[in-house]
Write a protein that holds these residues in place. Structure first.
Motif, PDB file in Angstrom:
ATOM      1  N   GLN A  12       0.843  -1.193   0.000  1.00  4.01           N
ATOM      2  CA  GLN A  12       0.000   0.000   0.000  1.00  4.01           C
ATOM      3  C   GLN A  12       0.879   1.244   0.000  1.00  4.01           C
ATOM      4  OE1 GLN A  12      -3.394  -0.139   2.603  1.00  4.01           O
ATOM      5  NE2 GLN A  12      -3.283   2.048   3.006  1.00  4.01           N
ATOM      6  N   VAL A  13       0.547   2.197  -0.813  1.00  4.46           N
ATOM      7  CA  VAL A  13       1.321   3.428  -0.925  1.00  4.46           C
ATOM      8  C   VAL A  13       1.146   4.279   0.324  1.00  4.46           C
ATOM      9  CG1 VAL A  13       1.556   5.587  -2.205  1.00  4.46           C
ATOM     10  CG2 VAL A  13       1.205   3.440  -3.434  1.00  4.46           C
ATOM     11  N   GLN A  14       2.239   4.809   0.846  1.00  2.95           N
ATOM     12  CA  GLN A  14       2.191   5.719   1.989  1.00  2.95           C
ATOM     13  C   GLN A  14       2.164   7.150   1.467  1.00  2.95           C
ATOM     14  OE1 GLN A  14       1.970   4.267   5.074  1.00  2.95           O
ATOM     15  NE2 GLN A  14       2.036   2.357   3.914  1.00  2.95           N
ATOM     16  N   LEU A  15       1.351   7.984   2.103  1.00  2.87           N
ATOM     17  CA  LEU A  15       1.221   9.383   1.698  1.00  2.87           C
ATOM     18  C   LEU A  15       1.681  10.297   2.822  1.00  2.87           C
ATOM     19  CD1 LEU A  15      -2.334   9.241   0.044  1.00  2.87           C
ATOM     20  CD2 LEU A  15      -0.111   9.012  -1.076  1.00  2.87           C
ATOM     21  N   VAL A  16       2.393  11.351   2.474  1.00  2.00           N
ATOM     22  CA  VAL A  16       2.888  12.309   3.459  1.00  2.00           C
ATOM     23  C   VAL A  16       2.561  13.723   2.983  1.00  2.00           C
ATOM     24  CG1 VAL A  16       4.899  13.228   4.661  1.00  2.00           C
ATOM     25  CG2 VAL A  16       4.762  10.781   4.146  1.00  2.00           C
ATOM     26  N   GLU A  17       1.844  14.470   3.836  1.00  2.00           N
ATOM     27  CA  GLU A  17       1.513  15.852   3.515  1.00  2.00           C
ATOM     28  C   GLU A  17       2.595  16.798   4.028  1.00  2.00           C
ATOM     29  OE1 GLU A  17      -2.431  13.824   4.795  1.00  2.00           O
ATOM     30  OE2 GLU A  17      -0.354  13.952   5.507  1.00  2.00           O
ATOM     31  N   SER A  18       2.725  17.923   3.369  1.00  2.00           N
ATOM     32  CA  SER A  18       3.630  18.982   3.814  1.00  2.00           C
ATOM     33  C   SER A  18       3.124  20.308   3.289  1.00  2.00           C
ATOM     34  CB  SER A  18       5.061  18.717   3.340  1.00  2.00           C
ATOM     35  OG  SER A  18       5.115  18.698   1.922  1.00  2.00           O
ATOM     36  N   GLY A  19       3.653  21.389   3.847  1.00  2.00           N
ATOM     37  CA  GLY A  19       3.324  22.716   3.346  1.00  2.00           C
ATOM     38  C   GLY A  19       2.370  23.509   4.198  1.00  2.00           C
ATOM     39  N   GLY A  20       1.864  22.908   5.267  1.00  2.00           N
ATOM     40  CA  GLY A  20       0.966  23.653   6.146  1.00  2.00           C
ATOM     41  C   GLY A  20       1.711  24.709   6.938  1.00  2.00           C
ATOM     42  N   GLY A  21       0.936  25.540   7.628  1.00  2.00           N
ATOM     43  CA  GLY A  21       1.560  26.583   8.437  1.00  2.00           C
ATOM     44  C   GLY A  21       0.570  27.657   8.813  1.00  2.00           C
ATOM     45  N   LEU A  22       1.116  28.765   9.297  1.00  2.00           N
ATOM     46  CA  LEU A  22       0.316  29.918   9.703  1.00  2.00           C
ATOM     47  C   LEU A  22       0.368  30.969   8.606  1.00  2.00           C
ATOM     48  CD1 LEU A  22      -1.229  31.604  11.843  1.00  2.00           C
ATOM     49  CD2 LEU A  22       1.028  32.329  12.705  1.00  2.00           C
ATOM     50  N   VAL A  23      -0.783  31.471   8.209  1.00  2.00           N
ATOM     51  CA  VAL A  23      -0.857  32.482   7.158  1.00  2.00           C
ATOM     52  C   VAL A  23      -1.942  33.485   7.522  1.00  2.00           C
ATOM     53  CG1 VAL A  23      -2.478  31.127   5.776  1.00  2.00           C
ATOM     54  CG2 VAL A  23      -1.002  32.813   4.649  1.00  2.00           C
ATOM     55  N   GLN A  24      -1.773  34.713   7.083  1.00  2.00           N
ATOM     56  CA  GLN A  24      -2.768  35.742   7.339  1.00  2.00           C
ATOM     57  C   GLN A  24      -3.951  35.603   6.389  1.00  2.00           C
ATOM     58  OE1 GLN A  24      -0.798  39.543   7.134  1.00  2.00           O
ATOM     59  NE2 GLN A  24      -0.039  39.379   9.240  1.00  2.00           N
ATOM     60  N   PRO A  25      -5.107  36.075   6.786  1.00  2.00           N
ATOM     61  CA  PRO A  25      -6.252  36.068   5.857  1.00  2.00           C
ATOM     62  C   PRO A  25      -5.891  36.763   4.550  1.00  2.00           C
ATOM     63  CG  PRO A  25      -6.988  36.620   8.063  1.00  2.00           C
ATOM     64  CD  PRO A  25      -5.481  36.593   8.120  1.00  2.00           C
ATOM     65  N   GLY A  26      -6.315  36.150   3.455  1.00  2.00           N
ATOM     66  CA  GLY A  26      -5.976  36.661   2.133  1.00  2.00           C
ATOM     67  C   GLY A  26      -4.694  36.104   1.567  1.00  2.00           C
ATOM     68  N   GLY A  27      -3.964  35.384   2.387  1.00  2.00           N
ATOM     69  CA  GLY A  27      -2.697  34.819   1.939  1.00  2.00           C
ATOM     70  C   GLY A  27      -2.866  33.499   1.205  1.00  2.00           C
ATOM     71  N   SER A  28      -1.727  32.904   0.859  1.00  2.00           N
ATOM     72  CA  SER A  28      -1.715  31.664   0.079  1.00  2.00           C
ATOM     73  C   SER A  28      -0.799  30.637   0.715  1.00  2.00           C
ATOM     74  CB  SER A  28      -1.227  31.940  -1.351  1.00  2.00           C
ATOM     75  OG  SER A  28      -2.090  32.832  -2.020  1.00  2.00           O
ATOM     76  N   LEU A  29      -1.131  29.377   0.480  1.00  2.00           N
ATOM     77  CA  LEU A  29      -0.284  28.251   0.847  1.00  2.00           C
ATOM     78  C   LEU A  29      -0.405  27.193  -0.225  1.00  2.00           C
ATOM     79  CD1 LEU A  29      -0.916  27.562   4.671  1.00  2.00           C
ATOM     80  CD2 LEU A  29       1.220  28.364   3.634  1.00  2.00           C
ATOM     81  N   ARG A  30       0.636  26.403  -0.373  1.00  2.00           N
ATOM     82  CA  ARG A  30       0.602  25.266  -1.283  1.00  2.00           C
ATOM     83  C   ARG A  30       0.918  24.006  -0.500  1.00  2.00           C
ATOM     84  NH1 ARG A  30       4.634  23.035  -5.875  1.00  2.00           N
ATOM     85  NH2 ARG A  30       3.109  22.304  -7.412  1.00  2.00           N
ATOM     86  N   LEU A  31      -0.046  23.104  -0.445  1.00  2.00           N
ATOM     87  CA  LEU A  31       0.148  21.828   0.214  1.00  2.00           C
ATOM     88  C   LEU A  31       0.635  20.789  -0.790  1.00  2.00           C
ATOM     89  CD1 LEU A  31      -3.049  21.588   2.448  1.00  2.00           C
ATOM     90  CD2 LEU A  31      -0.857  22.698   2.952  1.00  2.00           C
ATOM     91  N   SER A  32       1.493  19.904  -0.318  1.00  2.00           N
ATOM     92  CA  SER A  32       1.974  18.798  -1.145  1.00  2.00           C
ATOM     93  C   SER A  32       1.638  17.479  -0.468  1.00  2.00           C
ATOM     94  CB  SER A  32       3.484  18.894  -1.342  1.00  2.00           C
ATOM     95  OG  SER A  32       3.839  20.066  -2.031  1.00  2.00           O
ATOM     96  N   CYS A  33       1.368  16.486  -1.279  1.00  2.00           N
ATOM     97  CA  CYS A  33       1.120  15.125  -0.801  1.00  2.00           C
ATOM     98  C   CYS A  33       2.039  14.226  -1.614  1.00  2.00           C
ATOM     99  CB  CYS A  33      -0.340  14.753  -1.009  1.00  2.00           C
ATOM    100  SG  CYS A  33      -0.756  13.032  -0.647  1.00  2.00           S
ATOM    101  N   THR A  34       3.043  13.690  -0.962  1.00  2.00           N
ATOM    102  CA  THR A  34       4.056  12.889  -1.648  1.00  2.00           C
ATOM    103  C   THR A  34       3.869  11.419  -1.314  1.00  2.00           C
ATOM    104  OG1 THR A  34       5.602  14.739  -1.527  1.00  2.00           O
ATOM    105  CG2 THR A  34       6.516  12.576  -2.023  1.00  2.00           C
ATOM    106  N   ALA A  35       3.881  10.591  -2.354  1.00  2.00           N
ATOM    107  CA  ALA A  35       3.667   9.156  -2.177  1.00  2.00           C
ATOM    108  C   ALA A  35       4.997   8.402  -2.117  1.00  2.00           C
ATOM    109  CB  ALA A  35       2.821   8.613  -3.311  1.00  2.00           C
ATOM    110  N   SER A  36       4.973   7.265  -1.399  1.00  2.00           N
ATOM    111  CA  SER A  36       6.184   6.450  -1.271  1.00  2.00           C
ATOM    112  C   SER A  36       6.450   5.633  -2.521  1.00  2.00           C
ATOM    113  CB  SER A  36       6.044   5.511  -0.067  1.00  2.00           C
ATOM    114  OG  SER A  36       4.907   4.669  -0.231  1.00  2.00           O
ATOM    115  N   GLY A  37       5.440   5.550  -3.409  1.00  2.00           N
ATOM    116  CA  GLY A  37       5.594   4.830  -4.652  1.00  2.00           C
ATOM    117  C   GLY A  37       4.732   5.447  -5.734  1.00  2.00           C
TER     118      GLY A  37
END
Length: 116
Positions: A1-26
């Motif tokens: 079964q493929v393992q998934l790992v999220e990254s890219g979260g954090g604290l941001v002000q209203p109106g701001g932007s973030l990009r989340l990533s989900c990387t698979a082990s395979g």
């Protein structure tokens, strides 16, 4: 079964932007459906966006026009570009994937906090 790992979260002000990533082990080529979900403590988890292997997308009404889901089948990754973030977007964000929706593979989650 493929393992998934999220990254890219954090604290941001209203109106701001973030990009989340989900990387698979395979390879994610067998993950026909991949999705982003979010959950606030004490509330039910909700699906934010879904993308198929071929690139078809679907979004929750609350994020349409602000969030964009994408996937790179070569890099075995999925992304969530979040723009014009609002305090109500604050949650733990999870990615999932599988042959059937929402899939058997889940990440551990990444916290997104929108606050001034």
């Amino acid at each position: 079964q493929v393992q998934l790992v999220e990254s890219g979260g954090g604290l941001v002000q209203p109106g701001g932007s973030l990009r989340l990533s989900c990387t698979a082990s395979g390879s994610i080529l067998n993950l026909y459906f991949m999705s982003w979900h979010r959950q606030v403590a004490g509330k039910q988890r909700e699906v934010v966006a879904t993308i198929t292997k071929g690139g078809l997308t679907n979004y929750a009404d609350s994020v349409k026009g602000r969030f964009t889901i994408s996937r790179d089948n070569v890099k075995n990754s999925m992304y969530l570009q979040m723009n014009n973030l609002k305090p109500e977007d604050t949650a733990v964000y999870y990615c999932s994937g599988g042959v059937d929706w929402p899939g058997n593979s889940w990440g551990q989650g990444t916290q997104v906090t929108v606050s001034s």
